[in-house]
Scaffold this motif. Structure first.
Motif, short mmCIF file in Angstrom:
data_model
loop_
_atom_site.label_atom_id
_atom_site.label_comp_id
_atom_site.label_asym_id
_atom_site.label_seq_id
_atom_site.Cartn_x
_atom_site.Cartn_y
_atom_site.Cartn_z
N THR A 27 0.84 -1.19 0.00
CA THR A 27 0.00 0.00 0.00
C THR A 27 0.88 1.24 0.00
N PRO A 28 0.76 2.10 -1.03
CA PRO A 28 1.60 3.29 -1.06
C PRO A 28 1.20 4.27 0.02
N PRO A 29 2.12 5.10 0.50
CA PRO A 29 1.75 6.11 1.50
C PRO A 29 0.74 7.08 0.90
N LEU A 30 -0.16 7.57 1.74
CA LEU A 30 -1.18 8.49 1.24
C LEU A 30 -0.54 9.79 0.76
N LEU A 31 0.50 10.23 1.46
CA LEU A 31 1.12 11.51 1.10
C LEU A 31 2.61 11.33 0.90
#
Length: 422
Positions: A213-217
């Protein structure tokens, strides 16, 4: 043994291996295929002992990995084209690739297995005087194997020589349409030429065993996530500092435009105004809203990005290309303080490539810039930022929040140089 057939039969008098001999020959062929395959201890890895939930026992991965296993079995039954298996370490990439190889070996299909860093080491070693294998023999075996498995692509030391050797292997097999299996953690970090081959429509299929899961920011620049989170729409002051009615109205309009963009990011929003008028606050508020909505965004301070591009690896730097690739494809890109007057020609071109890519794809982008910086932009960039079909340009007329009111620069009386007296 000879067959009991009439004299006029074409097999009369011919010698044929008996059933025991056939079994022995078959067993010998299997051993030869296994020796050629280079699988070694990996012959134990099969579809039957593959665990769809992965080594970490994550039950949420069972269904997805089960579908990937099913696709791998189908490929093993009819190995055509390329199969690329990606995912983080420990998710089962090597097991699934080995299971395909072992299945093919049982069917009598020759397979050549190699771990990419080991392959490159062996190729280098062939140049030594004590090598038992010539470079040409090993390279030819890899290039033309009936079924080639390249395990752990991308974990090798990236040098121009290594990248060129890998490209030669894959490009040859690409042109010849030879069955190939590749495992890698990700394709994003690979040389662009390799990516185009590995993602070729109609030839290659990618199985993503498990995606991280990529970081949101993602932040590029000195601003911290805590600072971003402190800059919300609620804390934005539309009264400004010493602002008149018209200037306050421009702040209100900019706030509404930023709010609407944050709710449903689409096309481009360009906020223009003097330094300190609140542009960065609104950009950060949009990023803040994306975090709350669990959506991915990238917040970039353009001057610091240009410094990073200039000082890291130079025009051919791999880190630069990874950074720029991330900017090209981020779902929402926020470019704060766009200014190019101090950028090198190379950096200008790279920024143009990023923005032109997003312009053509109509990818959600928010840009802040000062009025002088807008005027100094490359005409190609300026025309895209001001294109009304995709870009909503919102000017802020308010003065600096920090207390400064924009004033025209005072001009000192011109001084004439006195004539030389002699």
């Amino acid at each position: 043994m000879t067959l009991d057939v009439p004299v006029d039969h074409p097999d009369f008098g011919e010698r044929f291996p008996c059933e025991c001999t056939l079994k022995e020959m078959s067993g010998g062929r299997t051993e030869r295929l296994e020796r050629y395959s280079n699988l070694g201890p990996l012959v134990r890895l099969t579809f039957e002992n593959f665990k769809p939930e992965g080594l970490d026992g994550d039950p949420s991965q069972r269904t997805h990995c089960g579908e990937c296993c099913k696709a791998a079995r189908a490929y093993a039954d009819d190995p055509r084209g390329w199969l690329v298996i990606t995912g983080p370490s420990g998710c089962g990439k090597t097991h699934l690739a080995a299971a395909i190889a072992n299945h093919c070996l049982k069917k009598g299909i020759p397979v050549f297995w190699t771990i990419v860093p080991d392959l490159l080491d062996h190729l280098r070693a062939t140049f030594g005087p004590s090598s038992d294998v010539t470079y040409d023999d090993l390279f030819e075996r890899v290039r033309n194997a009936p079924l080639l498995v390249l395990d752990d692509l991308g974990t090798h030391s990236s040098t121009p020589w290594a990248e060129e050797k890998l490209f030669q292997v894959l490009n040859h097999r690409f042109n010849a349409q030879l069955p190939t299996i590749v495992t890698a953690i990700s394709l994003e970090d690979l040389d662009h030429r390799l990516q185009t081959r590995l993602r070729s429509p109609g030839l290659s299929r990618e199985l993503k065993l498990k995606t991280t899961t990529p970081p949101l920011l993602t932040l590029i620049g000195a601003i911290s996530e805590a600072t971003i989170c402190a800059m919300s729409f609620k804390s934005f002051d539309v009264r400004g500092m010493n602002a008149d009615r018209e200037q306050r109205e421009s702040l209100r309009i900019a706030l509404e435009a930023a709010r609407a963009f944050a709710e449903s990011p689409a096309d481009w929003l360009v906020i223009v105004g003097t330094s300190g008028c609140g542009k960065t606050h609104l950009a950060a508020a949009v990023a803040n809203h994306q975090i709350e909505a669990k959506r991915v965004a990238c917040f970039v301070s353009v001057p610091e990005l240009l410094d990073r591009l200039r000082s890291s690896f130079g025009p051919e730097g791999k880190e630069n290309e990874l950074t720029l690739e991330r900017l090209r494809n981020c779902p929402l890109l926020i470019l704060d303080d766009l200014r190019m007057e101090m950028a090198t020609t190379w950096a200008r071109e790279k920024m143009y490539q990023v923005l032109n890519y997003r312009y053509n794809g109509r990818l959600a982008t928010l840009i802040t810039a000062t009025d002088p910086a807008m005027e100094s932009l490359d005409s190609r960039l300026k025309s895209r930022l001001e294109d009304p079909r995709i870009s909503n340009v919102v000017p802020i007329a308010a003065p600096d929040y920090r207390g400064g009111q924009d004033k025209p620069l005072s001009r000192s009386p011109s001084r004439r140089r006195p004539k030389d007296q002699s």
